[in-house]
Design an enzyme around this catalytic site. Structure first.
Site, PDB file in Angstrom:
ATOM      1  N   ARG A 278      63.819  37.241   9.985  1.00  0.00           N
ATOM      2  CA  ARG A 278      64.131  36.093   9.239  1.00  0.00           C
ATOM      3  C   ARG A 278      65.269  35.890   9.332  1.00  0.00           C
ATOM      4  NH1 ARG A 278      64.226  37.078   2.808  1.00  0.00           N
ATOM      5  NH2 ARG A 278      64.980  39.244   2.689  1.00  0.00           N
TER       6      ARG A 278
ATOM      7  N   ARG B 126      60.141  36.485   4.161  1.00  0.00           N
ATOM      8  CA  ARG B 126      59.612  37.253   5.146  1.00  0.00           C
ATOM      9  C   ARG B 126      58.259  36.542   5.602  1.00  0.00           C
ATOM     10  NH1 ARG B 126      61.779  40.716   1.635  1.00  0.00           N
ATOM     11  NH2 ARG B 126      63.606  42.150   2.385  1.00  0.00           N
TER      12      ARG B 126
ATOM     13  N   ASP C 275      63.358  49.790   1.165  1.00  0.00           N
ATOM     14  CA  ASP C 275      63.198  49.650  -0.195  1.00  0.00           C
ATOM     15  C   ASP C 275      63.661  51.032  -1.175  1.00  0.00           C
ATOM     16  OD1 ASP C 275      62.557  46.716   0.276  1.00  0.00           O
ATOM     17  OD2 ASP C 275      60.777  47.784   0.916  1.00  0.00           O
TER      18      ASP C 275
ATOM     19  N   ARG D 107      67.155  52.346  -0.708  1.00  0.00           N
ATOM     20  CA  ARG D 107      68.062  51.322  -1.416  1.00  0.00           C
ATOM     21  C   ARG D 107      67.941  51.457  -2.798  1.00  0.00           C
ATOM     22  NH1 ARG D 107      65.951  45.907   1.973  1.00  0.00           N
ATOM     23  NH2 ARG D 107      67.555  46.024   3.380  1.00  0.00           N
TER      24      ARG D 107
ATOM     25  N   ALA E 269      61.954  46.926  21.752  1.00  0.00           N
ATOM     26  CA  ALA E 269      63.017  48.014  22.143  1.00  0.00           C
ATOM     27  C   ALA E 269      64.225  47.423  22.525  1.00  0.00           C
ATOM     28  CB  ALA E 269      62.465  48.813  23.451  1.00  0.00           C
ATOM     29  N   ALA E 270      64.556  45.958  22.873  1.00  0.00           N
ATOM     30  CA  ALA E 270      65.706  45.536  23.059  1.00  0.00           C
ATOM     31  C   ALA E 270      66.323  44.900  22.085  1.00  0.00           C
ATOM     32  CB  ALA E 270      65.339  44.579  24.131  1.00  0.00           C
TER      33      ALA E 270
ATOM     34  N   HIS F 216      56.335  44.406   0.668  1.00  0.00           N
ATOM     35  CA  HIS F 216      57.826  44.404   1.066  1.00  0.00           C
ATOM     36  C   HIS F 216      58.491  42.898   1.039  1.00  0.00           C
ATOM     37  CE1 HIS F 216      61.643  45.320   3.278  1.00  0.00           C
ATOM     38  NE2 HIS F 216      61.445  44.476   4.167  1.00  0.00           N
TER      39      HIS F 216
ATOM     40  N   GLY G 190      57.773  45.389  11.641  1.00  0.00           N
ATOM     41  CA  GLY G 190      57.827  44.074  11.816  1.00  0.00           C
ATOM     42  C   GLY G 190      57.517  43.417  10.713  1.00  0.00           C
ATOM     43  N   ASN G 191      58.228  42.301  10.086  1.00  0.00           N
ATOM     44  CA  ASN G 191      57.847  41.449   9.091  1.00  0.00           C
ATOM     45  C   ASN G 191      56.977  40.225   9.232  1.00  0.00           C
ATOM     46  OD1 ASN G 191      59.099  42.781   6.802  1.00  0.00           O
ATOM     47  ND2 ASN G 191      61.161  42.101   7.409  1.00  0.00           N
TER      48      ASN G 191
ATOM     49  N   ASN H 145      54.715  35.861  13.788  1.00  0.00           N
ATOM     50  CA  ASN H 145      54.635  37.417  14.157  1.00  0.00           C
ATOM     51  C   ASN H 145      52.996  37.829  13.997  1.00  0.00           C
ATOM     52  OD1 ASN H 145      57.194  37.478  14.526  1.00  0.00           O
ATOM     53  ND2 ASN H 145      57.695  38.325  12.378  1.00  0.00           N
TER      54      ASN H 145
HETATM   55  P1  NAD Z   1      65.496  41.514  16.722  1.00  0.00           P
HETATM   56  O1  NAD Z   1      65.014  40.170  17.084  1.00  0.00           O
HETATM   57  O2  NAD Z   1      66.816  41.897  17.011  1.00  0.00           O
HETATM   58  O3  NAD Z   1      64.653  42.275  17.856  1.00  0.00           O
HETATM   59  C1  NAD Z   1      63.211  42.176  17.863  1.00  0.00           C
HETATM   60  C2  NAD Z   1      62.701  42.166  19.363  1.00  0.00           C
HETATM   61  O4  NAD Z   1      61.162  42.306  19.412  1.00  0.00           O
HETATM   62  C3  NAD Z   1      63.168  41.305  20.543  1.00  0.00           C
HETATM   63  O5  NAD Z   1      63.977  42.046  21.460  1.00  0.00           O
HETATM   64  C4  NAD Z   1      61.992  40.513  20.930  1.00  0.00           C
HETATM   65  O6  NAD Z   1      61.967  40.297  22.103  1.00  0.00           O
HETATM   66  C5  NAD Z   1      61.163  41.948  20.452  1.00  0.00           C
HETATM   67  N1  NAD Z   1      59.567  41.259  20.704  1.00  0.00           N
HETATM   68  C6  NAD Z   1      59.103  40.025  20.106  1.00  0.00           C
HETATM   69  N2  NAD Z   1      57.741  40.024  20.266  1.00  0.00           N
HETATM   70  C7  NAD Z   1      57.301  41.038  20.954  1.00  0.00           C
HETATM   71  C8  NAD Z   1      56.015  41.705  21.304  1.00  0.00           C
HETATM   72  N3  NAD Z   1      54.939  41.116  20.907  1.00  0.00           N
HETATM   73  N4  NAD Z   1      56.140  43.021  21.860  1.00  0.00           N
HETATM   74  C9  NAD Z   1      57.182  43.618  22.027  1.00  0.00           C
HETATM   75  N5  NAD Z   1      58.393  43.224  21.675  1.00  0.00           N
HETATM   76  C10 NAD Z   1      58.359  42.023  20.978  1.00  0.00           C
HETATM   77  O7  NAD Z   1      64.901  41.937  15.444  1.00  0.00           O
HETATM   78  P2  NAD Z   1      65.254  43.201  14.818  1.00  0.00           P
HETATM   79  O8  NAD Z   1      66.306  42.981  13.710  1.00  0.00           O
HETATM   80  O9  NAD Z   1      64.896  44.429  15.353  1.00  0.00           O
HETATM   81  O10 NAD Z   1      63.762  43.171  13.386  1.00  0.00           O
HETATM   82  C11 NAD Z   1      62.545  43.438  14.055  1.00  0.00           C
HETATM   83  C12 NAD Z   1      61.647  43.043  12.880  1.00  0.00           C
HETATM   84  O11 NAD Z   1      61.624  44.288  11.659  1.00  0.00           O
HETATM   85  C13 NAD Z   1      61.810  41.696  12.240  1.00  0.00           C
HETATM   86  O12 NAD Z   1      60.349  41.216  11.876  1.00  0.00           O
HETATM   87  C14 NAD Z   1      62.450  42.200  10.973  1.00  0.00           C
HETATM   88  O13 NAD Z   1      62.265  41.147   9.891  1.00  0.00           O
HETATM   89  C15 NAD Z   1      61.825  43.447  10.416  1.00  0.00           C
HETATM   90  N6  NAD Z   1      62.316  44.264   9.675  1.00  0.00           N
HETATM   91  C16 NAD Z   1      61.685  44.920   8.834  1.00  0.00           C
HETATM   92  C17 NAD Z   1      62.262  45.866   7.800  1.00  0.00           C
HETATM   93  C18 NAD Z   1      61.476  46.404   6.779  1.00  0.00           C
HETATM   94  O14 NAD Z   1      62.106  47.355   5.911  1.00  0.00           O
HETATM   95  N7  NAD Z   1      59.983  46.346   6.773  1.00  0.00           N
HETATM   96  C19 NAD Z   1      63.699  46.158   7.876  1.00  0.00           C
HETATM   97  C20 NAD Z   1      64.562  45.333   8.602  1.00  0.00           C
HETATM   98  C21 NAD Z   1      63.573  44.479   9.830  1.00  0.00           C
HETATM   99  C1  LMR Z   2      65.203  43.932   4.717  1.00  0.00           C
HETATM  100  O1  LMR Z   2      64.455  44.223   3.857  1.00  0.00           O
HETATM  101  O2  LMR Z   2      66.167  44.143   5.159  1.00  0.00           O
HETATM  102  C2  LMR Z   2      64.393  43.465   6.099  1.00  0.00           C
HETATM  103  O3  LMR Z   2      63.064  43.104   5.767  1.00  0.00           O
HETATM  104  C3  LMR Z   2      64.962  42.413   6.587  1.00  0.00           C
HETATM  105  C4  LMR Z   2      64.780  41.095   5.852  1.00  0.00           C
HETATM  106  O4  LMR Z   2      64.011  40.135   6.360  1.00  0.00           O
HETATM  107  O5  LMR Z   2      65.324  40.990   4.891  1.00  0.00           O
END
Ligand code: NAD
Ligand code: LMR
Length: 325
Positions: free
Chosen positions: A92, A98, A159, A162, A12-13, A187, A130-131, A105
């Protein structure tokens, strides 16, 4: 006034949530007459930042935001929830795939799968963002044996949007004129953005764009968009990912339009020859509140090669986390 509905959100942060939480609190998921409770999960080092985010949420005085619970205990965050956004995980940075995130993760999703199994509603809708999201969802499913696998999905909606946007720009239309785009597979950069069934204002997309554009521009642009955003912005996509998470869950709740579908990664039932159980992105329609894989689409040799490559990649990812299943 309706009774408030709890929504659990992890990480959430983090960056994505700095957009998503404010949209949830404004009523964009469950409607503008539905009070909500945000149940926010973070790890202890991020609690201070999370308290700041909560101050900002409170400062918005959202009329529908009934309560905010913050915790570092997944069993508290997920208690009786019907909706869970699993976002908290490391993103990443430049130069990484990823799948390089799996080691750091994967364990998170084993712990959270077990907690959901213990305390969440038996009808919970879980979106793993989360990735690497497909395999993280696979881990969560396997650690939640008392919940049906259909409670879990992973996000390929970013995706999908996009791909819609790329096609709309190419054809000089707006996104609502596009239907039936499909994202198949993982993904990851192997994903297959497919417009063989897509339409633009009801006209087959294939009759409006040429094959070189599809192969040399459309497919790689969508496949590598996340990588490109990291290169240009210096950080992974956040607001667009939050939007995709919101649209994914909204669609799961409200259903797909009669003449359209969306892309979601779901546990394969063997459709299109994809190994059962792998969390694989398919074109889906929502029926009775559940994603159903669209059946009967023609898969030519070009597409079949992509589908097989994605299956192999996901099987390889599964091997690296076999100990968590
Ligand atoms: P970020 O680093 O800004 O935030 C992640 C947060 O997760 C941090 O605040 C961290 O403290 C918290 N965290 C870590 N471990 C945790 C746990 N066990 N329980 C609860 N919280 C936890 O990252 P972000 O930019 O918000 O991205 C989050 C994830 O989403 C990444 O893995 C990113 O690659 C993924 N992502 C996926 C897609 C998709 O299309 N599937 C798109 C964008 C980002
Ligand atoms: C995205 O597709 O933008 C996310 O999965 C973040 C990444 O690592 O590319």
């Amino acid at each position: 006034m309706k009774p408030p509905i709890p929504i659990a959100v992890t990480g959430a942060a983090g960056q994505i949530n700095y957009s998503l939480l404010f949209r949830l609190a404004a009523g964009e998921l469950l409607g503008h007459d539905q009070p909500i409770i945000l149940r926010l999960l973070e790890i202890p080092p991020a609690m201070q930042t999370l308290r700041g985010v909560v101050m900002e949420l409170n400062d918005c005085a959202y009329p529908l935001l009934h309560q905010i619970v913050i915790t570092d205990d997944p069993c508290v965050a997920f208690e009786n929830v019907e909706y869970a956004f699993l976002i908290g995980a490391k993103p990443r940075s430049q130069g990484m795939l990823r799948s390089d995130l799996l080691e750091q993760n994967a364990e998170i999703f084993a712990v959270q799968g077990r907690a959901l199994n213990q305390v969440a509603s038996r009808q919970v809708k879980v979106l793993v963002t989360g990735n690497p999201s497909n395999t993280n969802a696979l881990i969560a499913i396997n650690n939640a044996p008392d919940l049906p696998a259909s409670c879990f999905t992973a996000m390929t909606m970013l995706d999908h949007t996009r791909a819609v946007s790329q096609l709309a720009q190419r054809c000089g239309v707006v996104s609502r004129q596009i239907r039936r785009i499909s994202i198949w597979g993982n993904h990851s950069c192997a994903q297959y953005p497919d417009l063989r069934n897509a339409t633009v204002n009801g006209i087959a997309a294939l009759s409006l764009v040429d094959q070189p554009w599809i192969v040399d521009e459309f497919i790689p642009t969508v496949q590598y968009r996340g990588t490109e955003i990291i290169k240009i912005r210096g950080q992974s996509s956040a607001a667009s990912a939050a939007n995709a998470a919101l649209v994914h869950m909204q669609t799961w709740i409200q259903g797909t339009a009669d003449d359209d579908w969306v892309s979601m990664a779901v546990a394969s039932d063997g459709s299109y020859g994809i190994a059962e159980g792998l969390v694989y992105s398919f074109p889906v329609r929502i029926r009775q509140g559940q994603p159903e894989i669209v059946q009967g689409l023609d898969i030519d040799d070009f597409s079949a090669a992509f589908l097989r490559r994605n299956q192999t990649e996901l099987q390889d990812e599964r091997e690296t986390i076999r100990h968590l299943l």
